[in-house]
Design a protein around this motif. Sequence first.
Motif, PDB file in Angstrom:
ATOM      1  N   GLY A   1      16.563 -17.678  -3.025  1.00  0.00           N
ATOM      2  CA  GLY A   1      17.683 -17.828  -2.101  1.00  0.00           C
ATOM      3  C   GLY A   1      18.402 -16.519  -1.833  1.00  0.00           C
ATOM      4  O   GLY A   1      18.035 -15.472  -2.340  1.00  0.00           O
ATOM      5  N   GLY A   2      19.432 -16.598  -1.043  1.00  0.00           N
ATOM      6  CA  GLY A   2      20.229 -15.421  -0.717  1.00  0.00           C
ATOM      7  C   GLY A   2      19.486 -14.461   0.191  1.00  0.00           C
ATOM      8  O   GLY A   2      18.459 -14.779   0.767  1.00  0.00           O
ATOM      9  N   ASP A   3      20.041 -13.255   0.322  1.00  0.00           N
ATOM     10  CA  ASP A   3      19.451 -12.240   1.191  1.00  0.00           C
ATOM     11  C   ASP A   3      18.215 -11.596   0.585  1.00  0.00           C
ATOM     12  O   ASP A   3      17.430 -10.978   1.276  1.00  0.00           O
ATOM     13  N   ASP A   4      18.074 -11.705  -0.725  1.00  0.00           N
ATOM     14  CA  ASP A   4      16.975 -11.016  -1.400  1.00  0.00           C
ATOM     15  C   ASP A   4      15.622 -11.663  -1.133  1.00  0.00           C
ATOM     16  O   ASP A   4      14.626 -10.984  -0.996  1.00  0.00           O
ATOM     17  N   CYS A   5      15.584 -12.978  -1.065  1.00  0.00           N
ATOM     18  CA  CYS A   5      14.318 -13.684  -0.837  1.00  0.00           C
ATOM     19  C   CYS A   5      14.554 -14.842   0.128  1.00  0.00           C
ATOM     20  O   CYS A   5      15.643 -15.379   0.200  1.00  0.00           O
ATOM     21  N   ASP A   6      13.510 -15.219   0.824  1.00  0.00           N
ATOM     22  CA  ASP A   6      13.609 -16.378   1.693  1.00  0.00           C
ATOM     23  C   ASP A   6      12.579 -17.411   1.242  1.00  0.00           C
ATOM     24  O   ASP A   6      11.961 -17.249   0.189  1.00  0.00           O
ATOM     25  N   LYS A   7      12.401 -18.481   2.019  1.00  0.00           N
ATOM     26  CA  LYS A   7      11.477 -19.541   1.619  1.00  0.00           C
ATOM     27  C   LYS A   7      10.066 -19.013   1.426  1.00  0.00           C
ATOM     28  O   LYS A   7       9.339 -19.478   0.569  1.00  0.00           O
ATOM     29  N   ARG A   8       9.686 -18.084   2.271  1.00  0.00           N
ATOM     30  CA  ARG A   8       8.382 -17.444   2.100  1.00  0.00           C
ATOM     31  C   ARG A   8       8.583 -16.311   1.132  1.00  0.00           C
ATOM     32  O   ARG A   8       9.333 -15.401   1.384  1.00  0.00           O
ATOM     33  N   THR A   9       7.961 -16.365   0.021  1.00  0.00           N
ATOM     34  CA  THR A   9       8.222 -15.353  -0.996  1.00  0.00           C
ATOM     35  C   THR A   9       7.822 -13.968  -0.521  1.00  0.00           C
ATOM     36  O   THR A   9       7.004 -13.796   0.375  1.00  0.00           O
ATOM     37  N   ARG A  10       8.409 -12.987  -1.153  1.00  0.00           N
ATOM     38  CA  ARG A  10       8.015 -11.611  -0.869  1.00  0.00           C
ATOM     39  C   ARG A  10       6.538 -11.428  -1.179  1.00  0.00           C
ATOM     40  O   ARG A  10       5.836 -10.723  -0.468  1.00  0.00           O
ATOM     41  N   ARG A  11       6.085 -12.064  -2.218  1.00  0.00           N
ATOM     42  CA  ARG A  11       4.675 -11.949  -2.582  1.00  0.00           C
ATOM     43  C   ARG A  11       3.795 -12.392  -1.415  1.00  0.00           C
ATOM     44  O   ARG A  11       2.837 -11.717  -1.069  1.00  0.00           O
ATOM     45  N   ASP A  12       4.113 -13.529  -0.801  1.00  0.00           N
ATOM     46  CA  ASP A  12       3.330 -14.016   0.333  1.00  0.00           C
ATOM     47  C   ASP A  12       3.289 -12.975   1.456  1.00  0.00           C
ATOM     48  O   ASP A  12       2.233 -12.702   2.017  1.00  0.00           O
ATOM     49  N   TYR A  13       4.460 -12.423   1.786  1.00  0.00           N
ATOM     50  CA  TYR A  13       4.497 -11.425   2.848  1.00  0.00           C
ATOM     51  C   TYR A  13       3.617 -10.227   2.498  1.00  0.00           C
ATOM     52  O   TYR A  13       2.796  -9.787   3.296  1.00  0.00           O
ATOM     53  N   TYR A  14       3.807  -9.667   1.303  1.00  0.00           N
ATOM     54  CA  TYR A  14       3.082  -8.449   0.949  1.00  0.00           C
ATOM     55  C   TYR A  14       1.573  -8.683   0.873  1.00  0.00           C
ATOM     56  O   TYR A  14       0.786  -7.807   1.245  1.00  0.00           O
ATOM     57  N   ILE A  15       1.168  -9.854   0.447  1.00  0.00           N
ATOM     58  CA  ILE A  15      -0.269 -10.127   0.410  1.00  0.00           C
ATOM     59  C   ILE A  15      -0.793 -10.397   1.816  1.00  0.00           C
ATOM     60  O   ILE A  15      -1.892  -9.951   2.166  1.00  0.00           O
TER      61      ILE A  15
ATOM     62  N   MET B   1       0.807  -1.213   0.000  1.00  0.00           N
ATOM     63  CA  MET B   1       0.000   0.000   0.000  1.00  0.00           C
ATOM     64  C   MET B   1       0.851   1.279   0.000  1.00  0.00           C
ATOM     65  O   MET B   1       0.343   2.360   0.206  1.00  0.00           O
ATOM     66  N   ASN B   2       2.140   1.159  -0.293  1.00  0.00           N
ATOM     67  CA  ASN B   2       2.955   2.363  -0.406  1.00  0.00           C
ATOM     68  C   ASN B   2       2.608   3.082  -1.714  1.00  0.00           C
ATOM     69  O   ASN B   2       2.246   2.445  -2.695  1.00  0.00           O
ATOM     70  N   PRO B   3       2.701   4.412  -1.740  1.00  0.00           N
ATOM     71  CA  PRO B   3       2.297   5.149  -2.932  1.00  0.00           C
ATOM     72  C   PRO B   3       3.387   5.266  -3.994  1.00  0.00           C
ATOM     73  O   PRO B   3       3.127   5.749  -5.090  1.00  0.00           O
ATOM     74  N   ASP B   4       4.600   4.808  -3.700  1.00  0.00           N
ATOM     75  CA  ASP B   4       5.717   5.060  -4.595  1.00  0.00           C
ATOM     76  C   ASP B   4       6.162   3.884  -5.457  1.00  0.00           C
ATOM     77  O   ASP B   4       6.778   4.093  -6.487  1.00  0.00           O
ATOM     78  N   ASN B   5       5.899   2.664  -5.020  1.00  0.00           N
ATOM     79  CA  ASN B   5       6.352   1.506  -5.787  1.00  0.00           C
ATOM     80  C   ASN B   5       5.454   0.329  -5.482  1.00  0.00           C
ATOM     81  O   ASN B   5       5.731  -0.454  -4.577  1.00  0.00           O
ATOM     82  N   VAL B   6       4.396   0.180  -6.262  1.00  0.00           N
ATOM     83  CA  VAL B   6       3.481  -0.922  -5.985  1.00  0.00           C
ATOM     84  C   VAL B   6       3.992  -2.253  -6.528  1.00  0.00           C
ATOM     85  O   VAL B   6       3.402  -3.285  -6.268  1.00  0.00           O
ATOM     86  N   ALA B   7       5.097  -2.244  -7.251  1.00  0.00           N
ATOM     87  CA  ALA B   7       5.659  -3.485  -7.785  1.00  0.00           C
ATOM     88  C   ALA B   7       6.661  -4.099  -6.814  1.00  0.00           C
ATOM     89  O   ALA B   7       7.674  -4.654  -7.208  1.00  0.00           O
ATOM     90  N   VAL B   8       6.366  -4.012  -5.520  1.00  0.00           N
ATOM     91  CA  VAL B   8       7.312  -4.414  -4.480  1.00  0.00           C
ATOM     92  C   VAL B   8       7.708  -5.882  -4.526  1.00  0.00           C
ATOM     93  O   VAL B   8       8.780  -6.239  -4.062  1.00  0.00           O
ATOM     94  N   TYR B   9       6.871  -6.743  -5.058  1.00  0.00           N
ATOM     95  CA  TYR B   9       7.250  -8.154  -5.099  1.00  0.00           C
ATOM     96  C   TYR B   9       7.378  -8.691  -6.518  1.00  0.00           C
ATOM     97  O   TYR B   9       7.656  -9.855  -6.727  1.00  0.00           O
ATOM     98  N   ALA B  10       7.238  -7.862  -7.489  1.00  0.00           N
ATOM     99  CA  ALA B  10       7.235  -8.317  -8.879  1.00  0.00           C
ATOM    100  C   ALA B  10       8.524  -9.023  -9.280  1.00  0.00           C
ATOM    101  O   ALA B  10       8.504  -9.962 -10.064  1.00  0.00           O
ATOM    102  N   THR B  11       9.649  -8.581  -8.754  1.00  0.00           N
ATOM    103  CA  THR B  11      10.924  -9.191  -9.137  1.00  0.00           C
ATOM    104  C   THR B  11      11.309 -10.360  -8.249  1.00  0.00           C
ATOM    105  O   THR B  11      12.341 -10.964  -8.443  1.00  0.00           O
TER     106      THR B  11
END
Length: 179
Positions: A150-164, A134-144
């Motif tokens: 893996g790594g620091d960018d994503c964990d087992k629970r996807t960013r999409r899961d968190y944001y939803i 719900m931020n007004p500046d970048n709604v594509a927060v999980y698109a990439t």
Amino acid sequence: MRPFSALTLLIVIALTDCKSSSQPQPEQPQYSVPAEVESYIQSFRDEAKKRNNPVSTANLIVTFGTTQSEDVCGQCLLQTGKTPRITLSADSFCWQQVSQYERECLVFHELGHCLLGRLHKTDKFPNGAFVSLMNPDNVAVYATCRYPIGGDDCDKRTRRDYYIDELFDASTPAPAWGK
């Protein structure tokens, strides 16, 4: 005494009728969504159901058109007693040349406003990522980062899961990747 009571009753009825007819009547529920947006609306319903938050989309109008500001890709219009309306910009930056995940983020963001009553939220995690879809500046927060890579960018629970999760419950705890 009875004629006075009957007269009083007639005046009360007349005033009540005048008052109710001067107030706007709610619109009948309407549903109109472009075919290319329908899958995102269905996905939103599915995600809501997974989180025990069934959301009705039976009263919703989505159109492609011009938003109030040229740098805005979507807009929710809520008016008391009226069908919620979402306008999506179909320009290349907002819709035509973006991924399906960016489109989903945009539609979910606008549905967050129109159906969940969410306002913009500008908070960020220590790593600089936005706390909410719900931020007004970048709604594509999980698109990439839709799937765990893996790594620091994503964990087992996807960013999409968190944001939803956060979209449907603003008290969702911060994920490990936000630190």
